[in-house]
Scaffold this active site. Sequence first.
Site, PDB file in Angstrom:
ATOM      1  N   GLY A  31      44.918  62.030   8.879  1.00  0.00           N
ATOM      2  CA  GLY A  31      43.818  61.366   9.573  1.00  0.00           C
ATOM      3  C   GLY A  31      43.280  60.177   8.800  1.00  0.00           C
ATOM      4  N   HIS A  34      44.724  54.181   9.455  1.00  0.00           N
ATOM      5  CA  HIS A  34      44.598  52.738   9.242  1.00  0.00           C
ATOM      6  C   HIS A  34      45.847  52.063   9.775  1.00  0.00           C
ATOM      7  CE1 HIS A  34      47.328  53.611   5.972  1.00  0.00           C
ATOM      8  NE2 HIS A  34      46.441  54.426   5.408  1.00  0.00           N
ATOM      9  N   HIS A  37      49.287  53.671   9.125  1.00  0.00           N
ATOM     10  CA  HIS A  37      49.664  54.768  10.032  1.00  0.00           C
ATOM     11  C   HIS A  37      50.117  54.223  11.383  1.00  0.00           C
ATOM     12  CE1 HIS A  37      46.620  57.005   7.445  1.00  0.00           C
ATOM     13  NE2 HIS A  37      47.703  57.776   7.344  1.00  0.00           N
ATOM     14  N   GLY A 149      55.362  56.752   5.180  1.00  0.00           N
ATOM     15  CA  GLY A 149      55.146  55.444   4.565  1.00  0.00           C
ATOM     16  C   GLY A 149      55.652  55.405   3.140  1.00  0.00           C
ATOM     17  N   SER A 187      45.253  52.667   2.478  1.00  0.00           N
ATOM     18  CA  SER A 187      45.141  54.084   2.146  1.00  0.00           C
ATOM     19  C   SER A 187      43.836  54.606   2.729  1.00  0.00           C
ATOM     20  CB  SER A 187      45.127  54.258   0.630  1.00  0.00           C
ATOM     21  OG  SER A 187      44.625  55.538   0.286  1.00  0.00           O
TER      22      SER A 187
END
Lengths: 282, 282
Positions: A31, A34, A37, A149, A187
Amino acid sequence: MQIFKEKALLTAYLKTIWDKNCAIGFIPTMGALHQGHLSLIKKSILNNDYNVVSIFVNPTQFNNSQDLEKYPRTLERDIEKIKTVCPGCIVFAPSVDDIYEGKTNSISFNYDGIENEMEGKHRPGHFDGVGTIVKKLFEIVQPTNAYFGEKDFQQLQIVKKLVSKNNLKVNIVGCPIFREENGLAMSSRNERLSKTDREEASIIYKTLVTAKEKFGTKSAKEVTKWIENSFKKNKNITLEYFEIAEETTLKTCNRKSKNKKYRAFIAVFIDNIRLIDNISLN
Amino acid sequence: MQIFKEKALLTAYLKTIWDKNCAIGFIPTMGALHQGHLSLIKKSILNNDYNVVSIFVNPTQFNNSQDLEKYPRTLERDIEKIKTVCPGCIVFAPSVDDIYEGKTNSISFNYDGIENEMEGKHRPGHFDGVGTIVKKLFEIVQPTNAYFGEKDFQQLQIVKKLVSKNNLKVNIVGCPIFREENGLAMSSRNERLSKTDREEASIIYKTLVTAKEKFGTKSAKEVTKWIENSFKKNKNITLEYFEIAEETTLKTCNRKSKNKKYRAFIAVFIDNIRLIDNISLN
């Protein structure tokens, strides 16, 4: 958009998809989404018929209870963000009890030693927690492709190892780091930085770029020494580690050897917030 | 005596025992029981309120399909043998499908490298299969104590590592090797030996005893060389490996060092039947 908060309900729904033999893309997240994601979700859309995003702050991968407690939880905002890039997305946001059924134990899988390097060394038990949750989620979702990522590059290698050593039937896709304008790697933890900290944190990526320039003419040892010294002068940022390592084993190297790929890895603390980043040296 | 062929029925029964907070002793076996197995059951009886023996030829730990096929299966006789030492025993003899639910995958756990030595080297995937079934069985039975023979000494260390690295709540008890009169370590595979082979196989233990005598005045390398040479002259028995290793890491050593325990390990083939044995050198 379908939102499921229990694994039993999600799998009941996914059963109809598994039977169709369609490609399922899976983006596991904790969750506080940003742009990084969202870039994973966008990549998944291109190659899959269905896309599943999980939002689950996994307790077993936090070695620091304060870090777990302070980890941002923003479910409603996350769902809105997913909608903007993938309105047909399947969102899975389970509770800790639903996933761990009262036993928040993690399993210590075999990663051929890469779990003992860098993040593994500095965050004891972290990768056991990562492997445990990733395997559990893979078993629930049964995805065709799963997206991770490269900001957490060692985690990506850990997941690849988990898949290959246990013959899991999922294709792991690594995706490039998404950066803010000043170079800071995106992050969820950035949300906890003050405005000044966030500006100062741009030094992390600048350091990696300089390391990349120096490596080749200078040895890994010399580059590392130089970077460690430069952080000693910095009052606001504490260097936890800087390492130049080979990409698959993640073992520290000294000089470049042909046919091998190298990366520089860094972990720092700013105002008690831990940030990591890395850069390809090839 | 209670006999269960399905895990659901066993766990339904065990629930009443778990609630009572009694000690459960567990002896996992692959059947074809011999005196060695019975000695484990006898040990369990002494320290537990309930005793569970599982009989399950685990497909994922066989790297050789012929070996799996030829592995002796003697359920009725096994049950009779258990009755002689433990009439109140709970026997669990599930099918492969009941245990693996259609997915005979094994999990690659982290054993800190001991899975790469000796048996791990010569039987690829073997310890992944062992760890997978042992963890599954521990989850089903939830024993207080579990008993393993030292004939499979490396397996015993693997199980101990599985337990410690994954915080499993079970106490692992290692039990001494049970030998036939001629010194041959009891093994279900002995059933496949001809009478002559069985007599010749006594050389295995004799070799270990000689190794023990020589080690101390001679180095591990010298002892190993001597044993390798002596087997070269043997037409009926092929040496797969002989190693002197430290007990916890199972790494080959050369000279004795104080405060450490050593064992000699051996694996041979007689008439295509693979036999292993070991001896403490302290």
